[in-house]
Scaffold this motif. Structure first.
Motif, PDB file in Angstrom:
ATOM      1  N   GLN A   1     -10.863  13.334   9.567  1.00  0.00           N
ATOM      2  CA  GLN A   1     -11.420  13.016  10.888  1.00  0.00           C
ATOM      3  C   GLN A   1     -10.327  13.038  11.955  1.00  0.00           C
ATOM      4  O   GLN A   1     -10.529  13.560  13.055  1.00  0.00           O
ATOM      5  N   PHE A   2      -9.153  12.490  11.612  1.00  0.00           N
ATOM      6  CA  PHE A   2      -8.033  12.498  12.556  1.00  0.00           C
ATOM      7  C   PHE A   2      -7.675  13.947  12.919  1.00  0.00           C
ATOM      8  O   PHE A   2      -7.516  14.290  14.086  1.00  0.00           O
TER       9      PHE A   2
ATOM     10  N   GLY B   1      -0.586   7.320   8.991  1.00  0.00           N
ATOM     11  CA  GLY B   1      -0.295   6.861   7.634  1.00  0.00           C
ATOM     12  C   GLY B   1       0.725   7.723   6.909  1.00  0.00           C
ATOM     13  O   GLY B   1       1.779   8.057   7.468  1.00  0.00           O
TER      14      GLY B   1
ATOM     15  N   ASP C   1     -10.231  15.412  15.242  1.00  0.00           N
ATOM     16  CA  ASP C   1     -10.166  14.843  16.595  1.00  0.00           C
ATOM     17  C   ASP C   1      -8.966  15.396  17.361  1.00  0.00           C
ATOM     18  O   ASP C   1      -9.062  15.743  18.535  1.00  0.00           O
TER      19      ASP C   1
ATOM     20  N   ARG D   1      -3.826  -2.215  14.595  1.00  0.00           N
ATOM     21  CA  ARG D   1      -4.409  -3.497  14.175  1.00  0.00           C
ATOM     22  C   ARG D   1      -3.411  -4.653  14.245  1.00  0.00           C
ATOM     23  O   ARG D   1      -3.693  -5.745  13.783  1.00  0.00           O
TER      24      ARG D   1
ATOM     25  N   THR E   1       0.775   6.968  14.040  1.00  0.00           N
ATOM     26  CA  THR E   1      -0.080   5.787  14.185  1.00  0.00           C
ATOM     27  C   THR E   1      -0.386   5.185  12.817  1.00  0.00           C
ATOM     28  O   THR E   1      -0.761   5.900  11.888  1.00  0.00           O
ATOM     29  N   CYS E   2      -0.177   3.865  12.722  1.00  0.00           N
ATOM     30  CA  CYS E   2      -0.510   3.131  11.502  1.00  0.00           C
ATOM     31  C   CYS E   2      -1.260   1.866  11.891  1.00  0.00           C
ATOM     32  O   CYS E   2      -1.289   1.486  13.058  1.00  0.00           O
ATOM     33  N   ARG E   3      -1.830   1.212  10.881  1.00  0.00           N
ATOM     34  CA  ARG E   3      -2.562  -0.020  11.172  1.00  0.00           C
ATOM     35  C   ARG E   3      -1.616  -1.110  11.676  1.00  0.00           C
ATOM     36  O   ARG E   3      -1.876  -1.754  12.669  1.00  0.00           O
TER      37      ARG E   3
ATOM     38  N   ARG F   1       0.808  -1.236   0.000  1.00  0.00           N
ATOM     39  CA  ARG F   1       0.000   0.000   0.000  1.00  0.00           C
ATOM     40  C   ARG F   1       0.836   1.279   0.000  1.00  0.00           C
ATOM     41  O   ARG F   1       0.312   2.366  -0.133  1.00  0.00           O
TER      42      ARG F   1
ATOM     43  N   THR G   1      -4.951   9.699  19.349  1.00  0.00           N
ATOM     44  CA  THR G   1      -5.995  10.475  20.020  1.00  0.00           C
ATOM     45  C   THR G   1      -6.354   9.855  21.369  1.00  0.00           C
ATOM     46  O   THR G   1      -6.404  10.561  22.383  1.00  0.00           O
TER      47      THR G   1
HETATM   48  P1  A2P Z   1      -7.736   2.363  13.115  1.00  0.00           P
HETATM   49  O1  A2P Z   1      -7.037   1.104  12.715  1.00  0.00           O
HETATM   50  O2  A2P Z   1      -8.311   2.295  14.512  1.00  0.00           O
HETATM   51  O3  A2P Z   1      -8.745   2.834  12.107  1.00  0.00           O
HETATM   52  P2  A2P Z   1      -5.669   4.480   7.538  1.00  0.00           P
HETATM   53  O4  A2P Z   1      -4.718   3.388   7.131  1.00  0.00           O
HETATM   54  O5  A2P Z   1      -7.122   4.091   7.489  1.00  0.00           O
HETATM   55  O6  A2P Z   1      -5.386   5.777   6.853  1.00  0.00           O
HETATM   56  O7  A2P Z   1      -5.389   4.752   9.086  1.00  0.00           O
HETATM   57  C1  A2P Z   1      -4.086   4.993   9.568  1.00  0.00           C
HETATM   58  C2  A2P Z   1      -4.092   4.924  11.074  1.00  0.00           C
HETATM   59  O8  A2P Z   1      -4.826   6.046  11.581  1.00  0.00           O
HETATM   60  C3  A2P Z   1      -4.791   3.677  11.614  1.00  0.00           C
HETATM   61  O9  A2P Z   1      -3.981   3.157  12.650  1.00  0.00           O
HETATM   62  C4  A2P Z   1      -6.112   4.204  12.119  1.00  0.00           C
HETATM   63  O10 A2P Z   1      -6.609   3.505  13.238  1.00  0.00           O
HETATM   64  C5  A2P Z   1      -5.741   5.604  12.553  1.00  0.00           C
HETATM   65  N1  A2P Z   1      -6.898   6.512  12.549  1.00  0.00           N
HETATM   66  C6  A2P Z   1      -7.848   6.630  11.600  1.00  0.00           C
HETATM   67  N2  A2P Z   1      -8.749   7.581  11.922  1.00  0.00           N
HETATM   68  C7  A2P Z   1      -8.347   8.083  13.111  1.00  0.00           C
HETATM   69  C8  A2P Z   1      -8.870   9.098  13.987  1.00  0.00           C
HETATM   70  N3  A2P Z   1      -9.976   9.783  13.697  1.00  0.00           N
HETATM   71  N4  A2P Z   1      -8.197   9.346  15.132  1.00  0.00           N
HETATM   72  C9  A2P Z   1      -7.078   8.650  15.432  1.00  0.00           C
HETATM   73  N5  A2P Z   1      -6.541   7.696  14.656  1.00  0.00           N
HETATM   74  C10 A2P Z   1      -7.163   7.403  13.506  1.00  0.00           C
END
Ligand code: A2P
Length: 272
Positions: A239-240, A132, A243, A198, A159-161, A33, A208
């Motif tokens: 959304q991130f 991401g 928040d 994940r 933060t990533c998946r 990805r 957050t």
């Molecule tokens: P989550 O796995 O709980 O959705 P993406 O790959 O979808 O762009 O997400 C990248 C990372 O950002 C994932 O770990 C995702 O967690 C996290 N994330 C997505 N939306 C939010 C949010 N509103 N606040 C905090 N972290 C987020």
């Protein structure tokens, strides 16, 4: 006398044929990805670390297909680096992901953006919050000596998946202390707080949630954020961003801009 010999095919190949063409110098695929790539830098291009430019390829209709991309390399680098998601049916990234060294891309040399040090009031600690590919502008800022001249401490939260999606940022951060150009400046000043949501890893959870519960401050041994000492830069999904902004406001930080520097700045991670 004029030289009438035919131009060698090698040099003919090097002549840009696209408008604002730059040549790809390297490509690295991090996961199925995510990929990063480097291109030649236009001589005239000056930018501030954290800014973005429009890049792309020529579309089928003969019109350039361009998207905003944060420059991930620092202002002093002689090449430009970008970090991108691969969207399977994305008009640009479905094609861009196949570029190879020697290929050309289009790069409009007009950098802009709000994730710049000048849009923040002076402070003690700089927090960089990304999900991401939102780490791209911070990959630039983390390699800029100016960042460390302005702040005693820089905290990169990403933060990533899963763990593989952290690799680009992790490799960059872990390599910085050994960097011959800025290693000494960075040493002891840059702190890294990666989390996954994940896949099991030493630090789990969304940025957050970890801020709201205070886990981040406990883990780092820092006091909660305050408008006197702390500054923030935010780059992720809409959304991130929303928040995080709400959380920063509860600590008393206010959103700034180039024209009005304050305590934090925000930009959406563009592609994807
Ligand atoms: P989550 O796995 O709980 O959705 P993406 O790959 O979808 O762009 O997400 C990248 C990372 O950002 C994932 O770990 C995702 O967690 C996290 N994330 C997505 N939306 C939010 C949010 N509103 N606040 C905090 N972290 C987020």
């Amino acid at each position: 006398m004029n030289d009438t010999r035919p131009v060698k095919s090698d040099s003919a190949k090097a002549v840009p044929t696209l408008p604002d063409a730059q040549t790809v110098t390297s490509v690295r695929h991090w996961t199925d990805r995510l990929f990063s790539f480097r291109v030649t830098r236009p001589r005239s291009l000056r930018f501030r670390s954290g800014e973005f430019v429009m890049i792309g390829l020529m579309g089928d209709t003969g019109k350039p297909l361009l998207r905003a991309y944060s420059i991930a390399s620092p202002a002093w680098d002689e090449e430009l680096e970008f970090y991108s998601i691969k969207v399977p049916d994305g008009p640009l990234t479905s094609r861009l992901q196949h570029i190879r060294p020697g290929d050309q891309i289009i790069l409009r040399p007009k950098p802009v953006g709000t994730l710049v040090l000048d849009a923040l009031l002076p402070g003690k600690r700089l927090w960089l919050f990304a999900t991401g590919t939102g780490i791209a502008p911070f990959a630039s800022l983390m390699r800029d000596p100016d960042t460390y001249e302005r702040y005693d401490e820089v905290i990169m939260m990403h933060t990533c998946r899963d763990l593989a999606e952290l690799d680009y940022g992790r490799e960059l951060v872990e390599g910085l202390p050994d960097d011959p150009l800025i290693g000494e400046i960075v040493a002891g000043k840059l702190r890294y707080y990666p989390t996954t949501t994940r896949e099991q890893s030493p630090f789990m959870g969304r940025i957050t949630d970890n801020l709201r519960t205070g886990k981040v401050f406990a883990d780092l041994g820092l006091p909660p954020m305050s408008p006197e000492t702390d500054r923030g830069m935010v780059c992720g999904s809409l959304q991130f961003n929303k928040d995080i902004m709400a959380i920063l406001e509860t600590f008393g930080l206010r959103e700034g801009a180039n024209s009005e520097p304050r305590e934090y700045v925000v930009e959406k991670a563009f592609v994807g």
